[in-house]
Design an enzyme around this catalytic site. Structure first.
Site, short mmCIF file in Angstrom:
data_model
loop_
_atom_site.label_atom_id
_atom_site.label_comp_id
_atom_site.label_asym_id
_atom_site.label_seq_id
_atom_site.Cartn_x
_atom_site.Cartn_y
_atom_site.Cartn_z
N SER A 19 0.85 -1.20 0.00
CA SER A 19 0.00 0.00 0.00
C SER A 19 0.88 1.24 0.00
O SER A 19 2.01 1.22 0.50
CB SER A 19 -0.90 0.02 1.24
OG SER A 19 -1.55 1.26 1.38
N TYR A 50 -1.46 0.09 10.23
CA TYR A 50 -1.68 -0.43 8.88
C TYR A 50 -0.46 -0.18 7.99
O TYR A 50 0.02 -1.09 7.30
CB TYR A 50 -2.92 0.21 8.27
CG TYR A 50 -3.22 -0.25 6.86
CD1 TYR A 50 -3.70 -1.54 6.62
CD2 TYR A 50 -3.01 0.60 5.78
CE1 TYR A 50 -3.96 -1.95 5.33
CE2 TYR A 50 -3.28 0.18 4.48
CZ TYR A 50 -3.76 -1.10 4.26
OH TYR A 50 -4.01 -1.52 2.97
#
Length: 241
Positions: free
Chosen positions: A134, A144
């Site tokens: 990501s 995350y």
């Protein structure tokens, strides 16, 4: 293909099947996977997608899954797309510990455990591993982003160890691709506009654009591309030489 039933994963499944591959889609929700398989098969006009369920955070389930998958022979390409972002549920260090641990398990273990389980069964030479990272790993985004950065590190190390076998290992790092389950309930119109405003390309990405990057990295033309994180994010993080 893990996480192949919705969003980016489904787009990758469609693209790989359209390119002629047979795909095993893996996830926890059989009903979602079976609907996706039926949709992709119908569009392709052939039976190309097989469904397997497993919780990829659990070593025993991963080992059993790997055993079932390799019954069909060597694995030509492994796309590791399972993961997601969790919500903080309270304050304090205990909640911080829970969030970071669960996010690591959801993103990193689901990638590493199956990757390691199937590594001995990858085609040699010519095997391909693509993990979903990501843009969050490239510019920081709490637990995350840290989990996705760990995936990048795993990709780098594994790529070096299997390069002599003719296996490539890479990651794809998407940016803002709003038309997925990942963003359901997370965005209002103002937040969407704010995110797009930070993208030099001036628009969000599409699942098909991410799938195209995965298709390249799993294909024959990517035989000399390994240990890389291919960013697909409209210039949200610009390279520095």
């Amino acid at each position: 293909m893990t996480g192949g039933g919705t969003g980016i994963g489904l787009a990758v499944t469609r693209r790989l099947v359209a390119d002629g591959a047979d795909v095993v889609v893996v996830g926890r929700r059989r009903d979602v996977l079976e609907r996706a398989a039926a949709e992709v098969d119908a569009a392709a006009g052939r039976s190309a997608v097989t469904v397997e369920t497993a919780d990829l955070r659990e070593p025993d389930e991963v080992a059993a899954l790997a055993g079932r998958v390799v019954e069909g022979g060597p694995v030509d390409a492994l796309v590791l797309n399972a993961g997601g972002m969790l919500e903080r549920e309270g304050d304090g260090l205990a909640e911080t510990a829970r969030l970071w641990t669960d996010e690591f398990r959801l993103n990193v273990l689901t990638t590493v455990l199956l990757g390691e389980a199937l590594l001995p069964h990858l085609t040699r030479p010519g095997g391909r591993v693509v993990a979903m990272s990501s843009v969050a790993a490239l510019r920081g985004a709490g637990s995350y982003g840290a989990a996705k950065a760990a995936i990048n590190s795993w990709v780098t190390g594994l790529a070096g160890s299997v390069a002599r076998d003719g296996i490539t290992v890479n990651a794809v790092a998407p940016g803002f691709v709003p038309d997925t389950e990942f963003w359901d309930g997370r965005l209002d119109d103002e937040q969407r506009r704010a995110r797009v405003a930070r993208i030099p390309a001036g628009r969000p990405g599409t699942v098909e654009e991410v799938a195209a990057a995965v298709a390249y990295l799993t294909g024959p033309d990517a035989g000399w591309t390994t240990g890389q994180v291919l960013a697909v994010h409209g210039g949200a993080v610009l390279a520095r030489l």
